[in-house]
Design an enzyme around this catalytic site. Structure first.
Site, mmCIF file in Angstrom:
data_model
loop_
_atom_site.group_PDB
_atom_site.id
_atom_site.type_symbol
_atom_site.label_atom_id
_atom_site.label_comp_id
_atom_site.label_asym_id
_atom_site.label_seq_id
_atom_site.Cartn_x
_atom_site.Cartn_y
_atom_site.Cartn_z
ATOM 1 C CG HIS A 16 58.860 23.772 -37.890
ATOM 2 N ND1 HIS A 16 57.654 22.977 -38.142
ATOM 3 C CD2 HIS A 16 58.205 24.627 -37.259
ATOM 4 C CE1 HIS A 16 56.906 23.082 -38.077
ATOM 5 N NE2 HIS A 16 57.316 25.230 -37.895
ATOM 6 C CG ASP A 56 58.654 20.109 -36.344
ATOM 7 O OD1 ASP A 56 58.919 20.814 -35.504
ATOM 8 O OD2 ASP A 56 58.029 20.469 -36.947
ATOM 9 C CB SER A 88 54.694 26.077 -40.354
ATOM 10 O OG SER A 88 54.099 25.774 -38.879
#
Ligand SMILES: *[C@@H]1O[C@H](CO)[C@@H](O)[C@H](O)[C@H]1NC(C)=O
Length: 309
Positions: free
Chosen positions: A290, A224, A105
């Site tokens: 995600h 996501d 991320s």
């Protein structure tokens, strides 16, 4: 046939190991809400060690204490954090001949920034999972009861481009609002810089360093809903302005400008196009929300990390 191949490749690995070859070291940079030695990170590192026996792995920290490290994912000055991480990495003897990097991320764009600004020692392959290379146009929702996250989110949404937010709130430093691009360009203190978006201040070293990667592996999570837009992990962004629309074709209001149509790519502000034209940019997907990594990391880790050197 297959077992013969496995045997031969196993033998080869043993010969290389006997000759003193070791897997290239690996640096991990965790994501928002995590810390350098959370149970998840420790487990991930140990699973990689099962795949690449003997591999040296370093997990980047801003603070050694886990609570403070987690907090530093939300609060802090990213440029200063990067500077301290560059010193941390340069001081580790095992890394001195270079390493591969995996960024989770926001850790992905931070490792990219490390490559562009420092890269000493250099990164060989860089893998980024669900990263925000073209920023985010909304601040992700927090888990219920995550008060640290909620406070940071509230503060970030209130005045994302204020000087205070740009120096103290991590997500504000990669917030890129397509409806407010001029404000972003004049106020942002981090993403505009590593994306070389300011025409008066493009740093050629950033581009040369980035283009020196062996391979850039960009991993997008198909479902996501945390990163807006999710295509940011492939250098996509939401549509910018009317001028762009008329030059290309008519795009609906929340269309995505893919990497190949980004001015950053077309005019090669950061060396991304150079990398791509060398065949060194790989697009991958993980199914799911995600950072629901499941077992999707395993083939990628096998293929792109741990080469015997
Ligand atoms: C460009 O980036 C390099 C590497 O971070 C740095 O040493 C240099 O000072 C920068 N140049 C300018 C003009 O800011």
């Amino acid at each position: 046939m297959f077992s013969v191949l496995v045997l031969v490749s196993t033998l080869l690995i043993h010969i290389l190991l006997a000759a003193g070859a070791t897997p290239r070291p690996l640096v991990l940079w965790h994501g928002l809400g995590d810390s350098h030695a959370s149970p998840g990170m420790v487990e991930f590192a140990s699973m990689i060690q099962d795949i690449h026996p003997g591999i040296f792995i370093h997990s980047v920290y801003i603070e050694k204490e886990l609570d403070k490290d987690r907090q530093a994912g939300f609060y802090g000055n990213v440029n200063e954090q990067l500077d301290s991480v560059s010193q941390q990495l340069a001081a580790i003897p095992e890394l001195k001949a270079g390493f591969d990097g995996i960024g989770f991320s926001q850790g992905g764009q931070f490792l990219r920034a490390y490559v562009e600004r420092y890269n000493s020692p250099p990164i060989h392959n860089l893998l980024t999972f669900g990263s925000q290379h073209m920023g985010i146009s909304d601040i992700p929702i927090c888990r219920p009861l995550d008060l640290l996250c909620q406070a940071a989110r509230r503060a970030t949404k209130q005045a994302v481009y204020s000087p205070w937010a740009q120096a103290n709130l991590v997500q504000a430093q990669y917030f890129r609002d397509p409806a407010n691009l001029d404000t972003y360009l004049s106020a942002n203190t981090f993403l505009t810089s590593i994306n070389n978006e300011d025409p008066l201040y493009r740093n050629q070293t950033y581009a040369d360093n980035f283009a020196s990667l062996n391979t850039l592996v960009l991993i997008l999570f198909t479902q996501d809903k945390t990163v807006v837009p999710k295509e940011s992990s492939w250098f996509g962004s939401e549509v910018i302005d009317d001028e762009f629309i008329s030059e290309q074709r008519v795009l609906s209001s929340r269309s995505i400008i893919p990497m190949h149509l980004q001015p950053l790519y077309v005019e090669d502000w950061i060396g991304l196009r150079r990398l791509d034209e060398q065949g060194a940019v790989v697009f991958e997907i993980c199914e799911g929300e995600h950072m629901r990594i499941g077992d999707c990391w395993e083939d990628l880790v096998r293929q792109w990390t741990g080469e015997l050197v």
